[in-house]
Scaffold this active site. Structure first.
Site, mmCIF file in Angstrom:
data_model
loop_
_atom_site.group_PDB
_atom_site.id
_atom_site.type_symbol
_atom_site.label_atom_id
_atom_site.label_comp_id
_atom_site.label_asym_id
_atom_site.label_seq_id
_atom_site.Cartn_x
_atom_site.Cartn_y
_atom_site.Cartn_z
ATOM 1 N N GLU A 137 0.873 -1.177 0.000
ATOM 2 C CA GLU A 137 0.000 0.000 0.000
ATOM 3 C C GLU A 137 0.911 1.228 0.000
ATOM 4 O O GLU A 137 1.301 1.726 1.056
ATOM 5 C CB GLU A 137 -0.941 0.023 1.201
ATOM 6 N N HIS A 149 0.269 7.953 5.243
ATOM 7 C CA HIS A 149 1.513 7.622 4.568
ATOM 8 C C HIS A 149 2.376 8.884 4.494
ATOM 9 O O HIS A 149 1.852 9.982 4.254
ATOM 10 C CB HIS A 149 1.243 7.099 3.152
ATOM 11 N N HIS A 224 -9.878 0.261 0.377
ATOM 12 C CA HIS A 224 -10.834 0.892 1.307
ATOM 13 C C HIS A 224 -11.672 1.981 0.623
ATOM 14 O O HIS A 224 -11.453 3.176 0.791
ATOM 15 C CB HIS A 224 -10.180 1.400 2.587
ATOM 16 N N HIS A 259 -14.744 4.535 9.931
ATOM 17 C CA HIS A 259 -14.326 4.824 8.561
ATOM 18 C C HIS A 259 -15.496 5.174 7.644
ATOM 19 O O HIS A 259 -15.325 5.948 6.698
ATOM 20 C CB HIS A 259 -13.564 3.625 7.967
ATOM 21 N N ASP A 282 -7.747 -3.145 7.745
ATOM 22 C CA ASP A 282 -6.774 -2.053 7.624
ATOM 23 C C ASP A 282 -6.131 -1.813 8.981
ATOM 24 O O ASP A 282 -5.778 -0.676 9.332
ATOM 25 C CB ASP A 282 -7.443 -0.776 7.093
ATOM 26 N N ALA A 316 -5.777 6.832 10.842
ATOM 27 C CA ALA A 316 -4.558 6.103 10.470
ATOM 28 C C ALA A 316 -4.795 4.609 10.637
ATOM 29 O O ALA A 316 -4.474 4.020 11.671
ATOM 30 C CB ALA A 316 -3.381 6.563 11.325
ATOM 31 N N GLY A 317 -5.377 3.988 9.620
ATOM 32 C CA GLY A 317 -5.693 2.574 9.752
ATOM 33 C C GLY A 317 -6.776 2.376 10.796
ATOM 34 O O GLY A 317 -7.601 3.267 11.053
#
Length: 391
Positions: A137, A149, A224, A259, A282, A316-317
């Protein structure tokens, strides 16, 4: 017959068994060695090759196939991005105990040198059967949609860079997330398809038209969906519409209540259906742990009330495990259990090309099974015929 195949038969009886055709009430699952066998009859309890049969009365429970997570970064305080067998096995064990018997190891954007090193280490775990493959990813994602990221480490998907990561993984790379609007993005999708890896569209600012071009070039998944991409617009539909409407695309959804708004989840499920939806975690290292500070690749993430965020508030995830995704799908979202199971097991297994071995409860497949109580809490996990959590 091998020694493993000749060990005692296990019979799981009386449960609601979720099979490809629906729910078998008061059903029975028979395991011989590492495989699901033809069901034993009630009067056949002599076992195999002289061994006794072990029978579990699971009346009131559910038996579902082991979960398949195609997007997970870590768990149990450990991260796949550490690139060590010790941390990887900790993460694997954490998710297995929550019912995930098959998973890809997802990396986080880093330098090509770091990612190649991680791939080399993780590929050994794929080769010995602990992982189903690797998922890169990043770093070939949009700076404007980078999420958690490091934007300084992002780069365009030049063919040589894509090949370097695939080669470092020694044939174990099963998926790579690409923003197709980047220079070389469509060519990267085409290269991945040629090399037998799944090109997933994500962390992208692509238009509807560019997304369609990527699908025609061979993209087969959405990383996602909705997260880290432009919202659905009625004049500029963007990637969401293109990904939802194409029957060739499997869409990942993070069903943790953070999410995605429940109405958006329902929209995606209606548009794509359970045969094109893959529930993912995730998850980062905080999965299975408490609140606190955790690494996610080169970044630090703070977890509060179970939600992982960067200091600027960016999600973040997650800290999700797939058993919680199943419970939420059934008890909060009102999904039929067999539909949820398809999104947790059958559909991701098919995407990975391993549906002949796992992802559903059928004779001859690996005995990857999860036992749930009436509240959909995991009370038993079997992987390839071995109990990891014994009911």
């Amino acid at each position: 017959m091998t020694a493993t195949d000749a060990r005692a038969r296990t019979v799981l009886a009386g449960a609601h068994v979720v099979r490809p055709g629906g729910v078998d009430e008061g059903g029975r699952v028979t395991v011989e060695g590492s495989r699901i066998a033809a069901n034993a009859t009630a009067d056949n309890r002599d076992g195999v090759a002289g061994h006794a049969t072990e029978t579990h009365d699971l009346t009131g429970h559910w038996i579902v196939p082991g979960f398949v997570d195609i997007h997970v970064h870590g768990g149990g305080g450990a991260s796949f991005s550490a690139g060590t067998a010790e941390e990887a096995l900790t993460a694997i064990d954490t998710h297995r105990r929550h019912g995930t018997t098959t998973m890809l190891a997802s990396t986080v954007t880093g330098t090509l040198d770091d990612l190649a090193r991680q791939a080399g280490a993780l590929s050994e775990l794929v080769e010995q059967g602990d992982l189903a493959g690797l998922h890169f990813e990043g770093p070939f994602i949009s700076p404007g949609r980078c999420g958690a990221h490091d934007p300084d480490l992002l780069r365009a998907p030049e063919p040589d860079a894509v090949r370097r990561l695939l080669d470092a993984a020694r044939g174990t790379a099963r998926m790579m997330t690409v923003a197709p609007e980047l220079p070389g993005g469509i060519e990267a999708v085409r290269l991945l398809a040629e090399r037998g890896a799944i090109a997933a569209i994500g962390h992208t600012d692509a238009t509807y038209e560019t997304t369609r071009a990527a699908i025609e070039a061979g993209a087969r998944a959405a990383t996602h969906l909705f997260n880290a991409m432009p919202p659905l617009g009625h004049r500029a539909p963007g990637p969401v519409a293109a990904l939802l409407e194409d029957e060739r695309i499997t869409v990942e959804l993070v069903n943790d209540g953070t999410h995605l708004h429940p109405s958006v989840l329902r929209l995606a499920l209606r548009a794509a259906g359970p045969d094109r939806v893959a529930f993912i975690t995730d998850a980062m290292g905080a999965a299975g742990m408490g609140d606190g500070s955790y690494p996610l690749g080169p970044l630090r993430v703070e977890v509060s009330d179970g939600v992982a965020r960067l200091p600027d508030g960016t999600i973040a995830g997650s800290t999700l495990t797939l058993d919680h995704a199943l419970r939420r799908a059934v008890t909060v979202d009102g999904r039929p259990v067999d539909h949820a199971v398809r999104a947790l097991s059958t559909t991701p297994a098919r995407l990975l090309g391993i549906a002949d071995r796992t992802g559903s409860i059928e004779e001859g497949k690996d005995a990857d099974l999860v036992v749930l109580d009436a509240d959909f809490t995991v009370v038993g996990v079997m992987r390839r015929g071995e109990w990891l959590v014994k009911p």
